[in-house]
Design a protein around this motif. Structure first.
Motif, mmCIF file in Angstrom:
data_model
loop_
_atom_site.group_PDB
_atom_site.id
_atom_site.type_symbol
_atom_site.label_atom_id
_atom_site.label_comp_id
_atom_site.label_asym_id
_atom_site.label_seq_id
_atom_site.Cartn_x
_atom_site.Cartn_y
_atom_site.Cartn_z
ATOM 1 N N GLU A 171 52.103 49.226 46.773
ATOM 2 C CA GLU A 171 50.729 49.437 46.299
ATOM 3 C C GLU A 171 49.951 48.134 46.448
ATOM 4 O O GLU A 171 50.440 47.052 46.112
ATOM 5 C CB GLU A 171 50.745 49.882 44.839
ATOM 6 C CG GLU A 171 49.355 50.108 44.248
ATOM 7 C CD GLU A 171 49.401 50.457 42.774
ATOM 8 O OE1 GLU A 171 48.394 50.244 42.075
ATOM 9 O OE2 GLU A 171 50.459 50.945 42.327
ATOM 10 N N SER A 212 47.505 45.278 45.589
ATOM 11 C CA SER A 212 47.100 44.699 44.309
ATOM 12 C C SER A 212 46.360 43.396 44.566
ATOM 13 O O SER A 212 46.620 42.697 45.559
ATOM 14 C CB SER A 212 48.334 44.452 43.431
ATOM 15 O OG SER A 212 47.971 43.785 42.237
ATOM 16 N N ASN A 213 45.434 43.098 43.662
ATOM 17 C CA ASN A 213 44.693 41.829 43.702
ATOM 18 C C ASN A 213 43.896 41.678 45.002
ATOM 19 O O ASN A 213 43.800 40.595 45.566
ATOM 20 C CB ASN A 213 45.649 40.645 43.534
ATOM 21 C CG ASN A 213 44.910 39.372 43.093
ATOM 22 O OD1 ASN A 213 43.865 39.448 42.460
ATOM 23 N ND2 ASN A 213 45.462 38.227 43.427
ATOM 24 N N LYS A 264 53.096 45.566 45.897
ATOM 25 C CA LYS A 264 54.009 45.585 44.756
ATOM 26 C C LYS A 264 54.575 46.985 44.575
ATOM 27 O O LYS A 264 54.025 47.977 45.056
ATOM 28 C CB LYS A 264 53.280 45.144 43.492
ATOM 29 C CG LYS A 264 52.231 46.128 43.008
ATOM 30 C CD LYS A 264 51.610 45.673 41.703
ATOM 31 C CE LYS A 264 50.607 46.729 41.182
ATOM 32 N NZ LYS A 264 50.025 46.341 39.885
ATOM 33 N N ARG A 279 56.929 42.036 43.782
ATOM 34 C CA ARG A 279 55.684 41.925 44.521
ATOM 35 C C ARG A 279 55.848 40.875 45.618
ATOM 36 O O ARG A 279 56.698 39.981 45.520
ATOM 37 C CB ARG A 279 54.506 41.552 43.622
ATOM 38 C CG ARG A 279 54.688 40.253 42.885
ATOM 39 C CD ARG A 279 53.513 39.954 41.986
ATOM 40 N NE ARG A 279 52.330 39.631 42.770
ATOM 41 C CZ ARG A 279 51.129 39.468 42.222
ATOM 42 N NH1 ARG A 279 50.951 39.664 40.924
ATOM 43 N NH2 ARG A 279 50.109 39.146 42.979
ATOM 44 N N GLU A 310 42.025 48.452 46.658
ATOM 45 C CA GLU A 310 42.785 48.189 45.441
ATOM 46 C C GLU A 310 43.428 49.475 44.927
ATOM 47 O O GLU A 310 42.768 50.505 44.783
ATOM 48 C CB GLU A 310 41.868 47.590 44.364
ATOM 49 C CG GLU A 310 42.555 47.209 43.070
ATOM 50 C CD GLU A 310 43.449 45.993 43.227
ATOM 51 O OE1 GLU A 310 44.318 45.798 42.358
ATOM 52 O OE2 GLU A 310 43.276 45.231 44.205
ATOM 53 N N GLY A 311 44.773 49.398 44.696
ATOM 54 C CA GLY A 311 45.507 50.527 44.146
ATOM 55 C C GLY A 311 45.984 51.527 45.179
ATOM 56 O O GLY A 311 46.629 52.516 44.817
#
Length: 524
Positions: A37, A39-40, A55, A60, A79-80
């Protein structure tokens, strides 16, 4: 102090250790496919590269997408979003960490695509791109139809065949890829390109656009869910029909377009009517129009006959007015005779009054009065002139005496003024002669000075004065170029000449000084 025993292990620098770890990791993990997924993620960096993390539930890893690779990604990072990333593992010595350099990325299954599609649908719906109020009405019979599709598939043949059967129209095809990494950009560019065509230009501007593609999976139709395609369709000034896939296939372009067609063939059917049906309707309307016109004409003819029967005969209409005219004529004759008799009586009475006041009698009375007034006026005039003549004689004698005394006085004053004028004349003659002598001395001095500084004396010594075509003095050879016309002034005349040969580079000429009075320049 007791020394600690030395170890036989090889000493390495931090850089050497980082390099060894980098080579070991890259040799062991050349290319990998990771599922995780995102992230950030904060969007592309100012350099164009993208940095984020992948992650799962327990770990991650840092990820980087270089600028050149980012522009070619079919699926952009969000994101996500759960994705499957393909790339190589490498280390970053500056942080003593490892990371994956992503080369390809795709959503992890249909579920992820559906989640992304739903999120994008909500976003665009909130912006109002799906509102019915902003959708445009399709033209009933477009003159030019623009089609955005693949030029080699069955879709374009189906559309052209259906248009030919229903109502042949002028068709412009903008070839694009309908699947793949560059598909969305090409479709968006095609929509914008059709809208950019000028009205009345060499290439006709379409009145209607059709964006078409055959059926396929969600991944195959994903280009028509991209934001750049949707926003290009929303800003299109030309009405647009979406014909993507079969009846069960749905894309976000169907919601943005002005009309959704279940199939590409259905788009052609919605674009134009059936020409044969239109001709049949026109013929039916023409027949109805002719029949209605004939019925109306018959009805108007019957109404006219009915009205003609209801009207009375002309003789009956004119009988009473003729009788009234006859009676009026009789009354008019009697009234005219009575009027003439009354006027004759009035004229006779006026004649009797006029005889008593005849013009001849009035003229005699007025003539007698005028004669009496004439005699009285002549007598009064003679008496008035006699009195005036005596008064003028007295005044003349007094005036002669006064005039003689005034003349004597003016003679004495004139003699004094004559003597003053003679004195002033003698003094003026002396002053004028002195002024004339001073002016002659100044003129002689000026002539000597002119002979000393004037260029004529220099010309007599063998020099020449050069002037340009405008009459200005040429002070430098840099102002002249080959072919320029000049005039050379000598002591005994002037000649025209043309410059031959090369001259040094010209400089900006200074502003010409005005010539002194008389048009004569100076060589100094």
């Amino acid at each position: 102090m007791v020394e600690s025993p030395r170890s036989n292990a090889l000493e390495l620098s931090v850089s050497e250790l980082s390099g060894a770890l980098k080579r070991a990791i890259e040799d062991q993990f050349g290319h990998v496919r990771l599922r995780g997924e995102i992230s950030n993620y904060r969007g592309p960096h100012s350099s164009g590269h993208a940095y984020f993390c992948l992650k799962d539930a327990n770990a991650r890893i840092d990820a980087v997408v270089w600028k050149g690779t980012f522009s070619r990604l079919k699926t952009r990072p969000q994101e996500g979003l759960e994705v499957i990333a393909t790339g190589k593992i490498t280390t970053f010595p500056g942080k003593s960490s490892y990371q994956i350099v992503i080369e390809q990325m795709e959503p992890a299954g249909v579920g992820a695509l559906m989640a992304l599609l739903e999120e994008r649908r909500k976003k665009l719906a909130a912006e109002g791109l799906f509102d019915e109020a902003r959708k445009k009405k399709l033209p009933y019979l477009p003159r030019v139809i623009g089609i955005v599709t693949s030029p080699t598939g069955a879709v374009i043949r189906d559309i052209l065949h259906r248009l030919s059967d229903r109502f042949p129209r002028h068709v412009l095809v903008w070839p694009v890829r309908v699947q793949g990494e560059t598909s969305a950009a090409e479709v968006a560019a095609a929509i914008k390109g059709f809208n950019a065509l000028p009205v009345g230009g060499e290439i006709p501007r379409p009145d209607l656009l059709i964006v078409a593609r055959g059926g396929g999976s969600l991944e195959d139709l994903w280009s028509f869910n991209e934001e750049e395609v949707l926003r290009a369709a929303a800003t299109s000034e030309i009405p647009l029909i979406s014909a993507i896939g079969h009846e069960t296939d749905t894309t976000l372009l169907d919601h943005v377009a002005d009309l959704r067609a279940p199939t590409p063939t259905g788009a052609a059917e919605k674009a134009v009517p059936v020409r044969a049906e239109l001709l049949a309707n026109v013929n039916a309307l023409a027949r109805r129009h002719d029949e209605a016109a004939f019925r109306l004409l018959d009805r108007r003819r019957g109404d006219l006959r009915a009205l003609a029967r209801a009207l009375p005969q002309p003789e009956n209409l004119l009988a009473i007015p003729r009788q009234r005219q006859d009676r009026a004529a009789e009354r008019l004759s009697a009234a005219l005779r009575a009027f003439v008799g009354a006027r004759r009586l009035a004229l006779a009475e006026a004649s009797r009054l006029l005889a008593r006041h005849a013009p001849q009698a009035e003229l005699q009375r007025v003539t007698g009065r005028l004669n009496t007034l004439k005699f009285r006026l002549e007598a009064a005039g003679r008496a008035f002139f006699d009195r005036r003549r005596e008064r003028y004689a007295t005044l003349g004698a007094r005036f002669d005496a006064a005039f003689a005394g005034r003349v004597r006085l003016l003679g004495h004053e004139l003699q004094g003024r004559r003597e003053r004028v003679q004195n002033f004349s003698a003094r003026l003659d002396g002053a004028f002669l002195a002024l004339l002598a001073r002016r002659r001395d100044r003129l002689a001095h000026a002539e000597k000075l002119l002979g000393a500084v004037g260029y004529e004396a220099v010309l007599k010594r063998g020099f020449a004065l050069a002037r340009d075509a405008e009459g200005g003095i040429i002070r430098s050879a840099k102002k002249l170029g080959p072919g320029d016309a000049v005039t050379l002034h000598f002591a005994d005349g002037k000649v025209a000449a043309t410059v031959n040969g090369e001259a040094p580079p010209k400089r900006t000429a200074p502003a010409k000084k005005p010539l002194p009075p008389g048009g004569q320049g100076s060589l100094f």
